[in-house]
Design a protein around this motif. Structure first.
Motif, PDB file in Angstrom:
ATOM      1  N   GLU A  10      19.251   7.937  54.615  1.00 48.04           N
ATOM      2  CA  GLU A  10      20.282   8.990  54.749  1.00 48.04           C
ATOM      3  C   GLU A  10      19.731   9.977  55.861  1.00 48.04           C
ATOM      4  O   GLU A  10      20.660  10.179  56.601  1.00 48.04           O
ATOM      5  CB  GLU A  10      20.428   9.584  53.256  1.00 48.04           C
ATOM      6  N   GLU A  11      18.585  10.374  55.779  1.00 43.22           N
ATOM      7  CA  GLU A  11      18.014  11.394  56.643  1.00 43.22           C
ATOM      8  C   GLU A  11      18.066  10.695  58.110  1.00 43.22           C
ATOM      9  O   GLU A  11      18.647  11.491  58.997  1.00 43.22           O
ATOM     10  CB  GLU A  11      16.917  11.976  56.156  1.00 43.22           C
ATOM     11  N   GLN A  12      17.676   9.346  58.232  1.00 48.53           N
ATOM     12  CA  GLN A  12      17.549   8.771  59.398  1.00 48.53           C
ATOM     13  C   GLN A  12      18.863   8.578  60.267  1.00 48.53           C
ATOM     14  O   GLN A  12      19.237   8.995  61.024  1.00 48.53           O
ATOM     15  CB  GLN A  12      16.874   7.476  59.232  1.00 48.53           C
ATOM     16  N   LEU A  13      20.153   8.456  59.211  1.00 45.10           N
ATOM     17  CA  LEU A  13      21.268   8.261  59.814  1.00 45.10           C
ATOM     18  C   LEU A  13      21.879   9.247  60.048  1.00 45.10           C
ATOM     19  O   LEU A  13      22.634   9.708  61.110  1.00 45.10           O
ATOM     20  CB  LEU A  13      22.121   7.548  58.538  1.00 45.10           C
ATOM     21  N   SER A  14      21.567  10.567  59.584  1.00 37.72           N
ATOM     22  CA  SER A  14      22.164  11.936  59.695  1.00 37.72           C
ATOM     23  C   SER A  14      21.992  12.302  61.108  1.00 37.72           C
ATOM     24  O   SER A  14      22.558  13.136  61.851  1.00 37.72           O
ATOM     25  CB  SER A  14      21.956  13.002  58.549  1.00 37.72           C
ATOM     26  N   ILE A  15      20.714  12.167  61.803  1.00 34.70           N
ATOM     27  CA  ILE A  15      20.277  12.429  62.917  1.00 34.70           C
ATOM     28  C   ILE A  15      19.811  11.218  63.896  1.00 34.70           C
ATOM     29  O   ILE A  15      19.545  11.608  64.936  1.00 34.70           O
ATOM     30  CB  ILE A  15      18.856  13.165  62.797  1.00 34.70           C
ATOM     31  N   GLN A  44      18.092   9.022  64.044  1.00 35.27           N
ATOM     32  CA  GLN A  44      16.355   8.632  64.304  1.00 35.27           C
ATOM     33  C   GLN A  44      15.800   7.693  63.385  1.00 35.27           C
ATOM     34  O   GLN A  44      15.957   8.001  62.231  1.00 35.27           O
ATOM     35  CB  GLN A  44      15.824  10.084  64.147  1.00 35.27           C
ATOM     36  N   PRO A  45      15.237   6.771  63.814  1.00 35.99           N
ATOM     37  CA  PRO A  45      14.788   6.558  65.216  1.00 35.99           C
ATOM     38  C   PRO A  45      16.181   6.257  66.083  1.00 35.99           C
ATOM     39  O   PRO A  45      17.265   5.689  65.436  1.00 35.99           O
ATOM     40  CB  PRO A  45      13.972   5.161  65.270  1.00 35.99           C
ATOM     41  N   ARG A  46      16.018   6.414  67.157  1.00 35.59           N
ATOM     42  CA  ARG A  46      17.516   6.226  67.973  1.00 35.59           C
ATOM     43  C   ARG A  46      17.832   4.843  67.962  1.00 35.59           C
ATOM     44  O   ARG A  46      17.272   4.050  67.986  1.00 35.59           O
ATOM     45  CB  ARG A  46      17.020   6.574  69.585  1.00 35.59           C
ATOM     46  N   GLY A  93      23.662   2.732  65.010  1.00 30.81           N
ATOM     47  CA  GLY A  93      24.269   1.451  65.322  1.00 30.81           C
ATOM     48  C   GLY A  93      23.884   0.312  64.426  1.00 30.81           C
ATOM     49  O   GLY A  93      24.582  -0.674  64.222  1.00 30.81           O
ATOM     50  N   TYR A  94      22.679  -0.150  64.208  1.00 31.54           N
ATOM     51  CA  TYR A  94      22.165  -1.082  63.309  1.00 31.54           C
ATOM     52  C   TYR A  94      22.968  -0.996  62.045  1.00 31.54           C
ATOM     53  O   TYR A  94      23.499  -2.200  61.616  1.00 31.54           O
ATOM     54  CB  TYR A  94      20.665  -0.954  63.130  1.00 31.54           C
ATOM     55  N   TYR A  95      23.162   0.339  61.319  1.00 32.57           N
ATOM     56  CA  TYR A  95      23.620   0.518  60.247  1.00 32.57           C
ATOM     57  C   TYR A  95      25.111  -0.016  60.025  1.00 32.57           C
ATOM     58  O   TYR A  95      25.461  -0.638  59.190  1.00 32.57           O
ATOM     59  CB  TYR A  95      23.526   1.929  59.824  1.00 32.57           C
ATOM     60  N   SER A 114       9.346   0.809  66.361  1.00 34.39           N
ATOM     61  CA  SER A 114       9.588  -0.540  66.922  1.00 34.39           C
ATOM     62  C   SER A 114       9.424  -1.581  65.847  1.00 34.39           C
ATOM     63  O   SER A 114      10.156  -2.643  65.947  1.00 34.39           O
ATOM     64  CB  SER A 114       8.654  -0.805  68.139  1.00 34.39           C
ATOM     65  N   VAL A 115       8.555  -1.572  64.898  1.00 34.84           N
ATOM     66  CA  VAL A 115       8.417  -2.646  63.925  1.00 34.84           C
ATOM     67  C   VAL A 115       9.789  -2.207  63.199  1.00 34.84           C
ATOM     68  O   VAL A 115      10.372  -3.337  62.666  1.00 34.84           O
ATOM     69  CB  VAL A 115       7.250  -2.436  63.131  1.00 34.84           C
ATOM     70  N   TYR A 116      10.358  -1.338  62.834  1.00 44.58           N
ATOM     71  CA  TYR A 116      11.300  -0.890  61.967  1.00 44.58           C
ATOM     72  C   TYR A 116      12.576  -1.626  62.526  1.00 44.58           C
ATOM     73  O   TYR A 116      13.407  -2.375  62.041  1.00 44.58           O
ATOM     74  CB  TYR A 116      11.851   0.519  61.539  1.00 44.58           C
TER      75      TYR A 116
END
Length: 148
Positions: A79-84, A86-88, A92-94, A132-134
């Motif tokens: 949720e936090e990643q999607l809100s900002i 990050q990672p850049r 889009g992947y979501y 990059s692994v993610y």
């Protein structure tokens, strides 16, 4: 989010947030996000309402046990990643995963596989997690129609 806290402190944040929600008390900071995630997981409500057995419990994946705090924490991290974004590019992947799955919760569960892989590799190699692994894992996930 909880990087500098030990396991007990982290779990206490979950217990406190859920208690405040149940008592209709104001939620502060990350507590709002915790409650939002916990509401999507009714299987963990009793655990959070009766924290003593879970406070110091170890969960062993090799025995088929899911660590509820890790699971909820990964939802919060996503949720936090999607809100900002990050990672850049994570949004889009979501969005692409959402096009293939019935809802946001299912999409996050698929993303968790990749987040977990990144964290596992970092732990195994004693290095910082590599974005990059993610992202590579998410790309592989999207490239395989049978997985999503």
């Amino acid at each position: 989010m909880f990087a500098e806290q030990d396991r007990g402190q982290t779990r206490e944040v979950f217990f406190r947030a859920w208690r405040a929600h149940r008592e209709e008390q104001p939620l502060e900071g990350v507590e709002k996000l915790i409650v939002q995630v916990v509401l999507r997981h009714p299987e963990y409500h009793a655990l959070l309402e009766h924290p003593e057995p879970a406070r110091e419990r170890d969960y062993f994946p090799e025995s088929g046990q899911t660590n509820p705090f890790l699971h909820l924490g990964m939802h919060i991290a996503i949720e936090e990643q999607l809100s900002i974004d990050q990672p850049r590019g994570i949004r889009g992947y979501y969005q692409k995963i959402l096009m293939r799955l019935p809802d946001e919760h299912a999409a996050q569960h698929h993303m968790m596989e990749c987040l977990g892989e990144m964290l596992w590799q970092a732990s195994r190699q004693a290095t910082a997690p590599q974005e990059s692994v993610y992202l590579d894992c998410l790309q592989r996930l999207l490239g395989s129609p049978s997985k999503v």
